[in-house]
Motif scaffolding. Sequence first.
Motif, PDB file in Angstrom:
ATOM      1  N   CYS A  95       0.808  -1.228   0.000  1.00  0.00           N
ATOM      2  CA  CYS A  95       0.000   0.000   0.000  1.00  0.00           C
ATOM      3  C   CYS A  95       0.832   1.265   0.000  1.00  0.00           C
ATOM      4  N   GLY A  96       2.173   1.138   0.070  1.00  0.00           N
ATOM      5  CA  GLY A  96       3.021   2.321   0.078  1.00  0.00           C
ATOM      6  C   GLY A  96       3.085   3.005   1.426  1.00  0.00           C
ATOM      7  N   GLY A  97       2.542   2.362   2.464  1.00  0.00           N
ATOM      8  CA  GLY A  97       2.548   2.936   3.807  1.00  0.00           C
ATOM      9  C   GLY A  97       3.928   2.907   4.451  1.00  0.00           C
ATOM     10  N   THR A  98       4.026   3.534   5.615  1.00  0.00           N
ATOM     11  CA  THR A  98       5.301   3.612   6.340  1.00  0.00           C
ATOM     12  C   THR A  98       5.584   2.307   7.078  1.00  0.00           C
ATOM     13  N   LEU A  99       6.828   1.834   6.987  1.00  0.00           N
ATOM     14  CA  LEU A  99       7.235   0.599   7.681  1.00  0.00           C
ATOM     15  C   LEU A  99       7.788   0.943   9.059  1.00  0.00           C
ATOM     16  N   THR A 100       7.448   0.108  10.033  1.00  0.00           N
ATOM     17  CA  THR A 100       7.972   0.270  11.396  1.00  0.00           C
ATOM     18  C   THR A 100       8.591  -1.047  11.862  1.00  0.00           C
ATOM     19  N   THR A 101       9.533  -0.938  12.788  1.00  0.00           N
ATOM     20  CA  THR A 101      10.211  -2.131  13.312  1.00  0.00           C
ATOM     21  C   THR A 101       9.627  -2.495  14.675  1.00  0.00           C
ATOM     22  N   ASP A 102       9.162  -3.742  14.790  1.00  0.00           N
ATOM     23  CA  ASP A 102       8.631  -4.262  16.057  1.00  0.00           C
ATOM     24  C   ASP A 102       9.726  -5.093  16.712  1.00  0.00           C
ATOM     25  N   THR A 103      10.481  -4.464  17.637  1.00  0.00           N
ATOM     26  CA  THR A 103      11.633  -5.148  18.236  1.00  0.00           C
ATOM     27  C   THR A 103      11.211  -6.300  19.144  1.00  0.00           C
ATOM     28  N   GLU A 104      10.020  -6.209  19.733  1.00  0.00           N
ATOM     29  CA  GLU A 104       9.566  -7.265  20.650  1.00  0.00           C
ATOM     30  C   GLU A 104       9.355  -8.586  19.920  1.00  0.00           C
ATOM     31  N   HIS A 105       8.805  -8.506  18.690  1.00  0.00           N
ATOM     32  CA  HIS A 105       8.540  -9.733  17.922  1.00  0.00           C
ATOM     33  C   HIS A 105       9.559  -9.954  16.812  1.00  0.00           C
ATOM     34  N   GLY A 106      10.516  -9.025  16.631  1.00  0.00           N
ATOM     35  CA  GLY A 106      11.539  -9.188  15.605  1.00  0.00           C
ATOM     36  C   GLY A 106      10.974  -9.102  14.201  1.00  0.00           C
ATOM     37  N   GLU A 107      10.052  -8.141  13.966  1.00  0.00           N
ATOM     38  CA  GLU A 107       9.388  -8.026  12.669  1.00  0.00           C
ATOM     39  C   GLU A 107       9.425  -6.583  12.174  1.00  0.00           C
ATOM     40  N   THR A 108       9.376  -6.451  10.825  1.00  0.00           N
ATOM     41  CA  THR A 108       9.164  -5.149  10.199  1.00  0.00           C
ATOM     42  C   THR A 108       7.772  -5.178   9.593  1.00  0.00           C
ATOM     43  N   VAL A 109       6.896  -4.274  10.028  1.00  0.00           N
ATOM     44  CA  VAL A 109       5.491  -4.298   9.609  1.00  0.00           C
ATOM     45  C   VAL A 109       5.070  -2.937   9.063  1.00  0.00           C
ATOM     46  N   CYS A 110       4.007  -2.948   8.247  1.00  0.00           N
ATOM     47  CA  CYS A 110       3.447  -1.715   7.723  1.00  0.00           C
ATOM     48  C   CYS A 110       2.502  -1.120   8.763  1.00  0.00           C
ATOM     49  N   ALA A 111       2.687   0.158   9.041  1.00  0.00           N
ATOM     50  CA  ALA A 111       1.863   0.813  10.061  1.00  0.00           C
ATOM     51  C   ALA A 111       0.429   1.031   9.577  1.00  0.00           C
ATOM     52  N   ASP A 112       0.230   0.991   8.243  1.00  0.00           N
ATOM     53  CA  ASP A 112      -1.105   1.261   7.692  1.00  0.00           C
ATOM     54  C   ASP A 112      -1.930  -0.006   7.481  1.00  0.00           C
ATOM     55  N   CYS A 113      -1.355  -0.987   6.741  1.00  0.00           N
ATOM     56  CA  CYS A 113      -2.138  -2.188   6.418  1.00  0.00           C
ATOM     57  C   CYS A 113      -1.770  -3.398   7.263  1.00  0.00           C
ATOM     58  N   GLY A 114      -0.669  -3.311   8.022  1.00  0.00           N
ATOM     59  CA  GLY A 114      -0.283  -4.418   8.903  1.00  0.00           C
ATOM     60  C   GLY A 114       0.490  -5.531   8.234  1.00  0.00           C
ATOM     61  N   LEU A 115       0.911  -5.356   6.983  1.00  0.00           N
ATOM     62  CA  LEU A 115       1.680  -6.387   6.284  1.00  0.00           C
ATOM     63  C   LEU A 115       3.031  -6.607   6.957  1.00  0.00           C
ATOM     64  N   VAL A 116       3.364  -7.860   7.212  1.00  0.00           N
ATOM     65  CA  VAL A 116       4.683  -8.199   7.786  1.00  0.00           C
ATOM     66  C   VAL A 116       5.668  -8.339   6.635  1.00  0.00           C
ATOM     67  N   VAL A 117       6.595  -7.397   6.527  1.00  0.00           N
ATOM     68  CA  VAL A 117       7.560  -7.389   5.424  1.00  0.00           C
ATOM     69  C   VAL A 117       8.743  -8.295   5.744  1.00  0.00           C
ATOM     70  N   GLU A 118       9.227  -8.250   6.991  1.00  0.00           N
ATOM     71  CA  GLU A 118      10.330  -9.118   7.423  1.00  0.00           C
ATOM     72  C   GLU A 118      10.003  -9.690   8.788  1.00  0.00           C
ATOM     73  N   GLU A 119      10.468 -10.934   9.044  1.00  0.00           N
ATOM     74  CA  GLU A 119      10.245 -11.544  10.344  1.00  0.00           C
ATOM     75  C   GLU A 119      11.500 -12.271  10.796  1.00  0.00           C
ATOM     76  N   ASP A 120      11.489 -12.713  12.073  1.00  0.00           N
ATOM     77  CA  ASP A 120      12.636 -13.417  12.668  1.00  0.00           C
ATOM     78  C   ASP A 120      13.929 -12.624  12.517  1.00  0.00           C
ATOM     79  N   GLU A 121      13.844 -11.316  12.726  1.00  0.00           N
ATOM     80  CA  GLU A 121      15.044 -10.484  12.648  1.00  0.00           C
ATOM     81  C   GLU A 121      15.913 -10.703  13.888  1.00  0.00           C
ATOM     82  N   ILE A 122      17.193 -10.479  13.739  1.00  0.00           N
ATOM     83  CA  ILE A 122      18.131 -10.647  14.849  1.00  0.00           C
ATOM     84  C   ILE A 122      18.050  -9.427  15.766  1.00  0.00           C
TER      85      ILE A 122
END
Length: 322
Positions: free
Chosen positions: A30-57
């Motif tokens: 959707c072109g929304g802003t991505l945010t990093t969720d350090t608690e779950h180790g994920e990069t998610v879209c703040a608008d649509c909730g799409l998980v772009v990356e997971e299991d980050e170190i």
Amino acid sequence: MSEHSITHTDERENEEIESTDDETLRCPECGGTLTTDTEHGETVCADCGLVVEEDEIDRGPEWRAFDSREKDEKSRVGAPTTEMMHDKGLSTNIGWQDKDAYGRSLSSRQREKMQRLRTWNERFRTRDSKERNLKQALGEIDRMASALGLPENVRETASVIYRRALDEDLLPGRSIEGVATASLYAAARQAGTPRSLDEITAVSRVEKDEIARTYRYVVRELKLEIQPADPESYVPRFASDLGLSDEAEMRARQLLDTAKDQGVHSGKSPVGLAAAAVYAASLLTNEKVTQNEVSEVANISEVTIRNRYHELLDAEEDVATP
């Protein structure tokens, strides 16, 4: 190449880099802003909730600091220091497995070499007699605490007490095992998870009289603040070992509270009172256990349990009678 063409090339490269950076910060859906969720180790879209990356170190520390001083205190490399090892865990150990980094077994010649290295490593870890003394004592504390099921904080406290006794030169004329046992006995009482003198004696390598004598000496010389043992602190363990319900445990506490109000507990062994309260509570809640079972768990005679049992019930009756 002219200066003008070089400038155009640099501009195109900068535009490509900026567009690439912009793409990595935008959601591909959707072109929304991505945010990093350090608690779950994920990069998610703040608008649509799409998980772009997971299991980050997670490259951050496992602790939190609320000011710069606390951050400096907690910042470290390697395992935390501990009072339970004579060198506070700062030295290096050579593993006991005879395997290399890939898990393959070593040859007989390499095994002999590693054994020699382990021997020299142990010799270098204890530089003088004081460190050898400390290593032996802390090993005793760990062994006894494991046998008694005492938590890590009690072992740590016992180690600190022993170190203080060693630093203040309280050991001459007393055995290492005796002072180590007295330190553990004192630490267990300080932590509110006491063990009876008989239980301590059962896992120690010294006699009961020596433990009691050394304990009194260490407490007096180090000016340790230890409250008299509370019978209620023994109840949870006895009830758990006998498989009694929470209701029975609560009833035992009520019996002990009444006994304290009536002054019955004065001059009596806290272990005997706790055992009698647990036995009485089991009968009152119809979870009958035998005096022999309670005697084995509490490591106290059936005669003592019977005597304290009658005293507890008499105190209860006195309160109930107007």
